[in-house]
Enzyme design. Structure first.
Site, PDB file in Angstrom:
ATOM      1  N   ASP A  98       4.913  -5.524  -9.147  1.00  0.00           N
ATOM      2  CA  ASP A  98       4.387  -4.151  -8.494  1.00  0.00           C
ATOM      3  C   ASP A  98       5.516  -3.618  -7.864  1.00  0.00           C
ATOM      4  O   ASP A  98       5.346  -2.433  -7.400  1.00  0.00           O
ATOM      5  CB  ASP A  98       3.536  -4.664  -7.435  1.00  0.00           C
ATOM      6  CG  ASP A  98       2.671  -5.883  -7.907  1.00  0.00           C
ATOM      7  OD1 ASP A  98       3.025  -6.781  -8.532  1.00  0.00           O
ATOM      8  OD2 ASP A  98       1.618  -5.979  -7.568  1.00  0.00           O
ATOM      9  N   GLY A 129       9.918 -17.561 -14.017  1.00  0.00           N
ATOM     10  CA  GLY A 129       8.687 -16.697 -13.805  1.00  0.00           C
ATOM     11  C   GLY A 129       7.411 -17.276 -13.742  1.00  0.00           C
ATOM     12  O   GLY A 129       7.217 -18.806 -13.970  1.00  0.00           O
ATOM     13  N   ARG A 185      -2.902  -5.566 -14.672  1.00  0.00           N
ATOM     14  CA  ARG A 185      -2.346  -4.630 -13.546  1.00  0.00           C
ATOM     15  C   ARG A 185      -0.972  -4.798 -13.714  1.00  0.00           C
ATOM     16  O   ARG A 185      -0.303  -3.760 -13.298  1.00  0.00           O
ATOM     17  CB  ARG A 185      -3.027  -5.052 -12.349  1.00  0.00           C
ATOM     18  CG  ARG A 185      -2.896  -3.766 -11.249  1.00  0.00           C
ATOM     19  CD  ARG A 185      -3.819  -3.913 -10.160  1.00  0.00           C
ATOM     20  NE  ARG A 185      -3.908  -4.912  -9.123  1.00  0.00           N
ATOM     21  CZ  ARG A 185      -4.553  -5.860  -8.852  1.00  0.00           C
ATOM     22  NH1 ARG A 185      -5.619  -6.085  -9.435  1.00  0.00           N
ATOM     23  NH2 ARG A 185      -4.316  -6.847  -7.823  1.00  0.00           N
ATOM     24  N   THR A 219       2.943 -16.669 -12.541  1.00  0.00           N
ATOM     25  CA  THR A 219       1.806 -15.734 -12.232  1.00  0.00           C
ATOM     26  C   THR A 219       1.293 -15.786 -10.666  1.00  0.00           C
ATOM     27  O   THR A 219       1.572 -17.207 -10.335  1.00  0.00           O
ATOM     28  CB  THR A 219       0.685 -15.407 -13.175  1.00  0.00           C
ATOM     29  OG1 THR A 219      -0.122 -14.533 -13.001  1.00  0.00           O
ATOM     30  CG2 THR A 219      -0.078 -16.881 -13.029  1.00  0.00           C
ATOM     31  N   TRP A 278       1.680  -1.758 -13.592  1.00  0.00           N
ATOM     32  CA  TRP A 278       2.774  -1.439 -12.836  1.00  0.00           C
ATOM     33  C   TRP A 278       4.100  -1.138 -13.535  1.00  0.00           C
ATOM     34  O   TRP A 278       4.706  -0.234 -13.278  1.00  0.00           O
ATOM     35  CB  TRP A 278       3.071  -2.461 -11.824  1.00  0.00           C
ATOM     36  CG  TRP A 278       1.886  -2.576 -10.971  1.00  0.00           C
ATOM     37  CD1 TRP A 278       1.271  -4.145 -10.288  1.00  0.00           C
ATOM     38  CD2 TRP A 278       1.188  -1.805  -9.869  1.00  0.00           C
ATOM     39  NE1 TRP A 278       0.361  -3.676  -9.542  1.00  0.00           N
ATOM     40  CE2 TRP A 278       0.138  -2.540  -9.150  1.00  0.00           C
ATOM     41  CE3 TRP A 278       1.164  -0.272  -9.917  1.00  0.00           C
ATOM     42  CZ2 TRP A 278      -0.624  -1.839  -8.229  1.00  0.00           C
ATOM     43  CZ3 TRP A 278       0.334   0.194  -8.935  1.00  0.00           C
ATOM     44  CH2 TRP A 278      -0.633  -0.337  -8.166  1.00  0.00           C
ATOM     45  N   ASP A 307       5.269  -4.276  -0.022  1.00  0.00           N
ATOM     46  CA  ASP A 307       4.343  -3.233   0.030  1.00  0.00           C
ATOM     47  C   ASP A 307       4.457  -2.018   0.869  1.00  0.00           C
ATOM     48  O   ASP A 307       3.758  -0.945   0.986  1.00  0.00           O
ATOM     49  CB  ASP A 307       3.111  -3.665   0.004  1.00  0.00           C
ATOM     50  CG  ASP A 307       2.776  -4.533  -1.366  1.00  0.00           C
ATOM     51  OD1 ASP A 307       3.313  -4.263  -2.451  1.00  0.00           O
ATOM     52  OD2 ASP A 307       2.276  -5.780  -1.205  1.00  0.00           O
TER      53      ASP A 307
END
Length: 395
Positions: free
Chosen positions: A173, A231, A245, A233, A249, A112
């Protein structure tokens, strides 16, 4: 890249026409955002709003977490729109805390860094030519590059690079963090940055996007062999649902990926993930916190709606004038914007120091459920700015 199905438009003619958003209507919406920024200007001159509110009121935090850049980004948007020195001076006054964070490596073990330093420092450089901001953003880009695994072709999202719980995890993200690397490459002429960003966005398209155009929140890669693993979450309803969200993204991130790479496959995937998102919106165009929900009593996520709206305007800008989807995405974005402005702002709660109500940070984690979220406030403002001027993106 694998084949991804396109659901097409299941929403009929819902977005055939743009809503009526007059210049006075847009001005009133902008003035509300500016009023809330002014309300917070003194409290957050040297500190930052918490990622999400409590009882619709942000707490005062240090420069930690992944979110301070959204507040600084709002200041730069306000300065760009109004030319008022108070916004620029406050944003510039925060630069030292961003420098200290890098120098001390405080809370920098994250992808981030893109969110943090694009909105605080790249924006400052683009708007004012600040060499200090430029140097700071380049240092952030170098730290972000440390998280790149060459064999897997991805940037690890969170945590220590040797942490077995986080090693090789990429998340959807991160497509929004890549512009920091592209910008650093443009500034330095060093192709390493763009090569890493190119690789990551294509790996995101290959593994984070499912065959039905929904997305995983996170995906693990084997960093030694480069093989895909599985994968999972972190903030969605389940591993096989589609966190709203995250899908937002993806809409925005793949549009940006196309901006920098020119790879039409990313543009194609960007449109397919957009159709998946639009096909699952409730009547008022503001998504539930996970797209597995399309009606009922689950919480909405106004922040995901705001991200998606600005992302659709970015996506529309990547399409030629003759493409029918260009107007579709523009109209859909403006319908979402109108709904947010008329039903979801903190004008309904005078005690709130936020902009958008009814956002969700992380429902499974119990974080910021039905609260204000600072990124939602930022992207709502960004969407308004895109709607009233030819905005030169910070991303």
């Amino acid at each position: 890249m694998k084949q991804v199905r396109d659901e097409g438009h299941r929403f009929g003619g819902k977005y055939a026409q743009a809503p009526e958003l007059s210049a006075p209507w847009l001005e009133e919406a902008v003035q509300f955002v500016l009023k809330q920024i002014d309300r917070n200007l003194q409290a957050y001159a040297h500190r930052f709003p918490s990622p999400s509110s409590k009882g619709n009121v942000y707490e005062s935090w240090d420069n930690v977490e992944w979110t301070p850049g959204f507040w600084t980004g709002m200041l730069w948007l306000a300065y760009e729109l109004t030319g008022e020195a108070k916004y620029r001076e406050t944003a510039e006054g925060q630069l030292e805390s961003y420098q200290t964070r890098l120098q001390e490596r405080k809370h920098t073990a994250t992808h981030d860094l893109g969110f943090l330093y694009t909105l605080s420092c790249v924006s400052a450089y683009k708007l004012t030519g600040s060499e200090t901001a430029k140097r700071t953003a380049l240092l952030a880009a170098d730290l972000l590059m440390e998280r790149y695994f060459e064999q897997a072709g991805i940037i690890q999202a969170w945590g220590n690079l040797d942490d077995p719980k986080q090693r090789g995890r990429m998340i959807i993200d991160c497509c929004m963090n890549l512009p920091l690397l592209y910008w650093a490459g443009e500034m330095t002429g060093d192709r390493r940055y763009a090569r890493a960003a190119d690789s990551h966005v294509r790996q995101a398209a290959a593994y984070l996007v499912r065959e039905d155009a929904s997305t995983y929140h996170t995906f693990y890669m084997d960093v030694e062999t480069g093989e895909p693993r599985y994968g999972k979450t972190q903030q969605g309803y389940s591993d096989d649902s589609c966190w709203s969200r995250g899908q937002a993204w993806a809409i925005y991130g793949f549009a940006l990926g196309h901006r920098y790479t020119g790879d039409d496959r990313l543009l194609d995937i960007g449109q397919k993930v957009t159709h998946y998102f639009l096909n699952r919106l409730p009547k008022d165009d503001v998504c539930y916190w996970d797209l597995i929900f399309t009606e009922g009593s689950e919480e909405r996520d106004s922040s995901a709606a705001a991200i998606a709206a600005s992302g659709m305007l970015e996506l529309a800008g990547r399409l030629p004038e003759g493409d029918a989807n260009k107007r579709l995405y523009e109209h859909a974005a403006l319908h979402i914007l109108r709904s947010l402005a008329e039903r979801y702002t903190a004008a309904a709660d005078p005690s709130s120091n936020g902009v958008l109500l009814h956002a969700v940070y992380g429902k499974p984690l119990g974080h910021g459920v039905d609260e204000c979220c600072i990124w939602g406030d930022y992207y709502y403002f960004e969407t308004l700015v895109r709607s009233i001027k030819d905005w030169k993106t910070y991303w």
